[in-house]
Design an enzyme around this catalytic site. Structure first.
Site, PDB file in Angstrom:
ATOM      1  N   ASN A   1       4.819  63.807  39.102  1.00  0.00           N
ATOM      2  CA  ASN A   1       4.844  64.924  38.361  1.00  0.00           C
ATOM      3  C   ASN A   1       5.897  65.045  37.249  1.00  0.00           C
ATOM      4  OD1 ASN A   1       4.603  68.369  38.139  1.00  0.00           O
ATOM      5  ND2 ASN A   1       2.699  67.171  37.849  1.00  0.00           N
ATOM      6  N   LEU A   2       6.047  63.675  36.562  1.00  0.00           N
ATOM      7  CA  LEU A   2       7.171  63.546  35.972  1.00  0.00           C
ATOM      8  C   LEU A   2       7.070  64.542  34.599  1.00  0.00           C
ATOM      9  CD1 LEU A   2       7.119  60.005  36.561  1.00  0.00           C
ATOM     10  CD2 LEU A   2       8.215  61.572  37.897  1.00  0.00           C
ATOM     11  N   HIS A   3       8.354  64.904  34.253  1.00  0.00           N
ATOM     12  CA  HIS A   3       8.441  65.649  32.997  1.00  0.00           C
ATOM     13  C   HIS A   3       9.687  64.955  32.315  1.00  0.00           C
ATOM     14  CE1 HIS A   3      11.854  67.180  35.455  1.00  0.00           C
ATOM     15  NE2 HIS A   3      10.972  67.659  36.148  1.00  0.00           N
ATOM     16  N   ALA A   4       9.978  65.471  31.300  1.00  0.00           N
ATOM     17  CA  ALA A   4      11.337  64.831  30.132  1.00  0.00           C
ATOM     18  C   ALA A   4      12.557  64.419  30.750  1.00  0.00           C
ATOM     19  CB  ALA A   4      11.494  66.026  29.215  1.00  0.00           C
ATOM     20  N   GLY A   5      12.805  65.486  32.081  1.00  0.00           N
ATOM     21  CA  GLY A   5      13.986  65.203  32.976  1.00  0.00           C
ATOM     22  C   GLY A   5      13.796  63.949  33.579  1.00  0.00           C
ATOM     23  N   HIS A   6      12.638  63.639  34.285  1.00  0.00           N
ATOM     24  CA  HIS A   6      12.608  62.146  34.915  1.00  0.00           C
ATOM     25  C   HIS A   6      12.515  61.399  33.649  1.00  0.00           C
ATOM     26  CE1 HIS A   6      10.140  64.724  37.808  1.00  0.00           C
ATOM     27  NE2 HIS A   6      11.051  64.232  38.502  1.00  0.00           N
TER      28      HIS A   6
ATOM     29  N   GLY B   1      19.088  62.811  39.200  1.00  0.00           N
ATOM     30  CA  GLY B   1      19.200  64.152  38.093  1.00  0.00           C
ATOM     31  C   GLY B   1      20.159  64.797  38.698  1.00  0.00           C
TER      32      GLY B   1
ATOM     33  N   GLN C   1      21.873  67.227  46.364  1.00  0.00           N
ATOM     34  CA  GLN C   1      21.272  65.840  46.662  1.00  0.00           C
ATOM     35  C   GLN C   1      22.089  64.708  46.085  1.00  0.00           C
ATOM     36  OE1 GLN C   1      16.897  65.157  46.488  1.00  0.00           O
ATOM     37  NE2 GLN C   1      17.324  64.003  44.470  1.00  0.00           N
TER      38      GLN C   1
ATOM     39  N   VAL D   1      18.315  68.324  32.272  1.00  0.00           N
ATOM     40  CA  VAL D   1      17.438  68.477  30.993  1.00  0.00           C
ATOM     41  C   VAL D   1      16.613  70.055  31.027  1.00  0.00           C
ATOM     42  CG1 VAL D   1      15.321  67.748  29.576  1.00  0.00           C
ATOM     43  CG2 VAL D   1      16.708  66.092  30.847  1.00  0.00           C
TER      44      VAL D   1
HETATM   45  O1  PAF Z   1      14.689  64.314  43.766  1.00  0.00           O
HETATM   46  C1  PAF Z   1      13.502  63.916  44.430  1.00  0.00           C
HETATM   47  O2  PAF Z   1      12.756  63.910  43.621  1.00  0.00           O
HETATM   48  C2  PAF Z   1      13.641  63.584  45.682  1.00  0.00           C
HETATM   49  O3  PAF Z   1      14.328  64.335  46.504  1.00  0.00           O
HETATM   50  C3  PAF Z   1      13.700  62.062  45.907  1.00  0.00           C
HETATM   51  C4  PAF Z   1      15.266  61.707  45.544  1.00  0.00           C
HETATM   52  C5  PAF Z   1      13.051  60.852  45.087  1.00  0.00           C
HETATM   53  C6  PAF Z   1      13.513  61.649  47.437  1.00  0.00           C
HETATM   54  O4  PAF Z   1      12.254  61.898  47.831  1.00  0.00           O
END
Ligand code: PAF
Length: 286
Positions: free
Chosen positions: A32-37, A149, A155, A178
């Site tokens: 579910n990717l956005h500009a941050g990813h 991020g 994390q 972002v």
């Molecule tokens: O930050 C995330 O999206 C998740 O915690 C990760 C690092 C992909 C692990 O599932």
């Protein structure tokens, strides 16, 4: 961009890169990717000749009452976005591939201490799930560099400690947060909010800025600033889990005279969604 779902296909690609003297950058995601990813992919692109992104909604990092089942899954859109941002390989495994012994019965990786406070105290077992799946991804891809991020600040610290203590030899890059217009940190979970709630959710970042601003003025004790931040969130309709200053490397509670090396962290529930964000007190442009 090549899309692979099996470990054998993934390894064939990474082996070929290493054989040719290339370097590998990994961007682990839950999709579910956005500009941050996409900004993480761009950072990996600058540092490695082969960029691998993984999309895997990891069951072991969700608690029993959390949103694993309804977590947004948009693999086609994710693949288009990754390809457009310079990703070379999308690794899209299923649960059986990542957890051959079953998600509940396999080996677990635990980063004690850092995993037990703040998010870890509220979401018991969450960081064990993260550390386990990230360790698996590191073993599968064997990257030179991996990008995460800074929005998930705790994390990032857990992963840095994991890499240090398990001797992974991988450079960990923490990417700047972002933000949407108005300051809301981008997150896949923001889409659970309607337009009005999304507007109101800006309050989290505004509170962090106010905390850091007050800290810099240096007139009120940290506890008073923290209590004021929690009150502000409650008055705005949030249910805060915490609004605190912590040591930016260890997450230890700072002593009263500490003036640098701190991070302000907020977690609050709003409209049924849990929002987290943070701001370093040394950030030149909060
Ligand atoms: O930050 C995330 O999206 C998740 O915690 C990760 C690092 C992909 C692990 O599932």
């Amino acid at each position: 961009m090549q899309i692979v779902t099996s470990i054998d296909d993934l390894r064939a690609l990474t082996r070929a890169t290493r054989r040719d003297g290339g370097s590998i950058g990994l961007v682990p995601t839950m999709g579910n990717l956005h500009a941050g990813h996409h900004s993480l992919v761009a950072l990996a692109r600058e540092r490695a000749s082969l960029v691998v992104a993984s999309v895997f909604v990891n069951p072991t990092q969700f608690g029993p009452n959390e949103d694993f089942a309804r977590y947004p899954r948009t693999p086609d859109e994710d693949a288009r976005g990754l390809a457009a941002h310079g990703c070379d390989v999308l690794f899209l495994p299923d649960v059986a591939t990542m957890y051959p012994l079953g998600a509940d019965d396999g080996v677990r990786v635990c980063v004690p201490g850092l995993s037990d406070v703040l998010e870890g105290a509220i979401r018991p077992g969450h960081f064990d799930g993260v550390a386990t799946v990230v360790s698996k991804l590191f073993n599968l891809v064997q990257p030179d560099v991996a990008v995460f991020g800074r929005k998930d600040y705790q994390q990032l610290l857990v992963i840095r400690r994991l890499v240090l203590d398990l001797c992974f030899g991988i450079e960990i890059v923490g990417a700047p947060i972002v933000r949407e217009e108005g300051g809301l940190a981008m997150s896949s979970r923001n889409q659970y909010l309607d337009a009005g709630q999304r507007q109101a959710a800006r309050e989290v970042h505004a509170t962090l800025r106010a905390m850091v601003g007050e800290f810099r003025e240096g007139e009120r004790p940290l506890e008073a600033i923290e209590a004021g931040a929690s009150r502000r969130l409650v008055e705005a309709g949030f249910a805060p889990d915490y609004a605190v200053f912590r040591n930016a490397t260890t997450l230890a509670i700072p002593g009263p005279d500490v003036r640098e090396g701190l991070v302000a962290l907020v977690a609050a529930r709003f409209g049924g969604v849990r929002l987290i964000d943070n701001l370093a007190v040394d950030d030149p442009a909060p």
